[in-house]
Design a protein around this motif. Sequence first.
Motif, PDB file in Angstrom:
ATOM      1  N   MET A  44     -17.249  70.545  -7.553  1.00 33.95           N
ATOM      2  CA  MET A  44     -17.543  71.942  -7.196  1.00 33.95           C
ATOM      3  C   MET A  44     -17.946  72.754  -8.418  1.00 33.95           C
ATOM      4  O   MET A  44     -17.881  73.965  -8.415  1.00 33.95           O
ATOM      5  N   THR A  45     -18.359  72.071  -9.484  1.00 32.58           N
ATOM      6  CA  THR A  45     -18.658  72.773 -10.729  1.00 32.58           C
ATOM      7  C   THR A  45     -19.761  73.810 -10.545  1.00 32.58           C
ATOM      8  O   THR A  45     -20.824  73.507 -10.019  1.00 32.58           O
ATOM      9  N   GLY A  46     -19.477  75.005 -10.984  1.00 27.97           N
ATOM     10  CA  GLY A  46     -20.485  76.062 -10.965  1.00 27.97           C
ATOM     11  C   GLY A  46     -20.608  76.770  -9.634  1.00 27.97           C
ATOM     12  O   GLY A  46     -21.126  77.868  -9.567  1.00 27.97           O
ATOM     13  N   VAL A  47     -20.137  76.168  -8.545  1.00 35.66           N
ATOM     14  CA  VAL A  47     -20.264  76.801  -7.233  1.00 35.66           C
ATOM     15  C   VAL A  47     -18.883  77.234  -6.771  1.00 35.66           C
ATOM     16  O   VAL A  47     -18.014  76.412  -6.503  1.00 35.66           O
ATOM     17  N   THR A  48     -18.662  78.527  -6.718  1.00 32.27           N
ATOM     18  CA  THR A  48     -17.343  78.998  -6.316  1.00 32.27           C
ATOM     19  C   THR A  48     -17.268  79.053  -4.797  1.00 32.27           C
ATOM     20  O   THR A  48     -18.172  79.536  -4.127  1.00 32.27           O
ATOM     21  N   LEU A  49     -16.174  78.547  -4.295  1.00 25.39           N
ATOM     22  CA  LEU A  49     -16.002  78.467  -2.851  1.00 25.39           C
ATOM     23  C   LEU A  49     -15.589  79.814  -2.280  1.00 25.39           C
ATOM     24  O   LEU A  49     -14.985  80.625  -2.967  1.00 25.39           O
ATOM     25  N   ASP A  50     -15.908  80.033  -0.995  1.00 26.33           N
ATOM     26  CA  ASP A  50     -15.355  81.214  -0.334  1.00 26.33           C
ATOM     27  C   ASP A  50     -14.091  80.795   0.437  1.00 26.33           C
ATOM     28  O   ASP A  50     -13.739  79.620   0.480  1.00 26.33           O
ATOM     29  N   ARG A  51     -13.428  81.778   1.045  1.00 33.30           N
ATOM     30  CA  ARG A  51     -12.128  81.488   1.657  1.00 33.30           C
ATOM     31  C   ARG A  51     -12.236  80.503   2.817  1.00 33.30           C
ATOM     32  O   ARG A  51     -11.372  79.631   2.996  1.00 33.30           O
ATOM     33  N   ASP A  52     -13.303  80.620   3.601  1.00 32.34           N
ATOM     34  CA  ASP A  52     -13.471  79.689   4.730  1.00 32.34           C
ATOM     35  C   ASP A  52     -13.631  78.251   4.251  1.00 32.34           C
ATOM     36  O   ASP A  52     -13.126  77.317   4.875  1.00 32.34           O
ATOM     37  N   GLN A  53     -14.346  78.087   3.165  1.00 36.54           N
ATOM     38  CA  GLN A  53     -14.503  76.731   2.616  1.00 36.54           C
ATOM     39  C   GLN A  53     -13.159  76.188   2.127  1.00 36.54           C
ATOM     40  O   GLN A  53     -12.883  74.995   2.246  1.00 36.54           O
ATOM     41  N   CYS A  54     -12.318  77.087   1.580  1.00 32.90           N
ATOM     42  CA  CYS A  54     -10.977  76.663   1.146  1.00 32.90           C
ATOM     43  C   CYS A  54     -10.136  76.237   2.339  1.00 32.90           C
ATOM     44  O   CYS A  54      -9.424  75.222   2.290  1.00 32.90           O
ATOM     45  N   LEU A  55     -10.228  77.003   3.435  1.00 32.41           N
ATOM     46  CA  LEU A  55      -9.494  76.617   4.652  1.00 32.41           C
ATOM     47  C   LEU A  55      -9.943  75.241   5.130  1.00 32.41           C
ATOM     48  O   LEU A  55      -9.127  74.415   5.542  1.00 32.41           O
ATOM     49  N   ALA A  56     -11.248  74.970   5.040  1.00 32.07           N
ATOM     50  CA  ALA A  56     -11.770  73.672   5.480  1.00 32.07           C
ATOM     51  C   ALA A  56     -11.260  72.553   4.570  1.00 32.07           C
ATOM     52  O   ALA A  56     -10.897  71.466   5.045  1.00 32.07           O
ATOM     53  N   LEU A  57     -11.204  72.828   3.266  1.00 34.62           N
ATOM     54  CA  LEU A  57     -10.685  71.806   2.338  1.00 34.62           C
ATOM     55  C   LEU A  57      -9.212  71.514   2.627  1.00 34.62           C
ATOM     56  O   LEU A  57      -8.778  70.364   2.582  1.00 34.62           O
ATOM     57  N   ASP A  58      -8.443  72.567   2.943  1.00 36.58           N
ATOM     58  CA  ASP A  58      -7.026  72.350   3.272  1.00 36.58           C
ATOM     59  C   ASP A  58      -6.885  71.499   4.532  1.00 36.58           C
ATOM     60  O   ASP A  58      -6.020  70.627   4.612  1.00 36.58           O
ATOM     61  N   ALA A  59      -7.753  71.760   5.516  1.00 36.42           N
ATOM     62  CA  ALA A  59      -7.663  71.009   6.783  1.00 36.42           C
ATOM     63  C   ALA A  59      -7.982  69.535   6.559  1.00 36.42           C
ATOM     64  O   ALA A  59      -7.465  68.667   7.261  1.00 36.42           O
ATOM     65  N   ALA A  60      -8.842  69.238   5.579  1.00 39.05           N
ATOM     66  CA  ALA A  60      -9.254  67.851   5.331  1.00 39.05           C
ATOM     67  C   ALA A  60      -8.425  67.187   4.221  1.00 39.05           C
ATOM     68  O   ALA A  60      -8.671  66.033   3.872  1.00 39.05           O
ATOM     69  N   ASP A  61      -7.462  67.924   3.683  1.00 44.58           N
ATOM     70  CA  ASP A  61      -6.688  67.439   2.530  1.00 44.58           C
ATOM     71  C   ASP A  61      -5.808  66.236   2.915  1.00 44.58           C
ATOM     72  O   ASP A  61      -4.952  66.351   3.798  1.00 44.58           O
TER      73      ASP A  61
END
Length: 402
Positions: A1-18
Amino acid sequence: MTGVTLDRDQCLALDAADPLREFKDEFVLPEGVIYLVGNSLGAPPRRAAERLRQAVEDEWGRHLVGGWNHAGWYEQPLTAGDRIAPLIGAGPGQVVVGNTTSIAVFQAVAAALRLRPDRRVIVSDTRNFPTDHYMVQGLASLLGGYELRDLADRRFDDAAVVLLSEVDYRTGARQDVRAVTAEAHAAGALIVWDVCHSVGAMEVDVSEADFAVGCTYKYLNAGPGAPAFLYVNPRHQAAAENVLSGWYGHAEPFAFETGYRPAEGVRRFAVSTPHVLSFAGLEAALDVWERVPMAQVRAKSMALGELFVELVGDRLELASPADPAARGSQVSLRHSDGYPVMRALIDRGVHGDFRAPDVLRFGFAPLYIGYTDVYDAATTLLEVLDKELWRDDRYATRLAVT
Ligand SMILES: *Cc1c(COP(=O)(O)O)cnc(C)c1O
């Protein structure tokens, strides 16, 4: 994810796939708290309360003094050691648990000095967590005739022992255990690693080291005051001496002999009666660790740290190495008013801590911290800074523990 900062929805998606997401339910945290202090005191495992209740009511309450035999208390220093061993790259019969890290530092360094009687130099890192350095100062003054040299000088050629931490408590900077161990050995020195800030945060391997020490209440989540551990390389076990020659390290504690005779193996580094109730907390934590894929912990830890660094951007100076591979599982930032900034943050549910003179520490324990937590923590920090919420008088006076 270098250089591209995630938004909150993308963080929620990462948590769901963790792949580690199931472990969050293994811990209890108060509602509304984002706990980024797992590098100082880990969160309680859900089963800790039940395990402690069992220790009090069943083991102590029912067996009374018979608990030493019937509940395995007597063997705890070794049984817990064997369970910690895989977390530090060690094998069975190589780790003993008890006392505190400070005590274990003293034992390990004293034993190393006895194994190198021809040398009179102790290399220690003045930037290390102070207790390690303090213990070595006390030991050197007790023994007399030893020189303490700072690690920064990088001179091991006449050193008896080198003592340092794998991960720096203040900046999170990580040492290369394999390379520094080889460097010390090539110079004829022994090495003692302190893994307090790496065990439970990444794959640790001290199998080449001579000794290693660490605590269980940080990333391992064993609870406040939980016992420390000491690793003794099998190649030293026959010759290494425990200068803290308490009865628990005796060959036959219950023979009550007048002379000290060390036990075989790592058991001789036990000192005294184990803190049975604290071991119960440790056992509850180790029940979780037995199922944890450590490579995934490290991968997520680096991703969480990177996300935090990117979200904070250049708003604060980074006190940690910029390369996530060169960090432990924490990110440290500098602010000249770091103390009130941290108090303001904690008031808003984001718990980090402060280390004098100007460091804000944020620890990311991947078992119970998610991407969205990191997103919310960074956003709150930026708000505290942008609106200068830390200037409130309430945050100016220091509490006893920072
Ligand atoms: C946390 C920590 C300690 C703690 O020492 P105690 O004796 O348990 O109080 C020691 N050394 C290091 C490097 C630590 O991070």
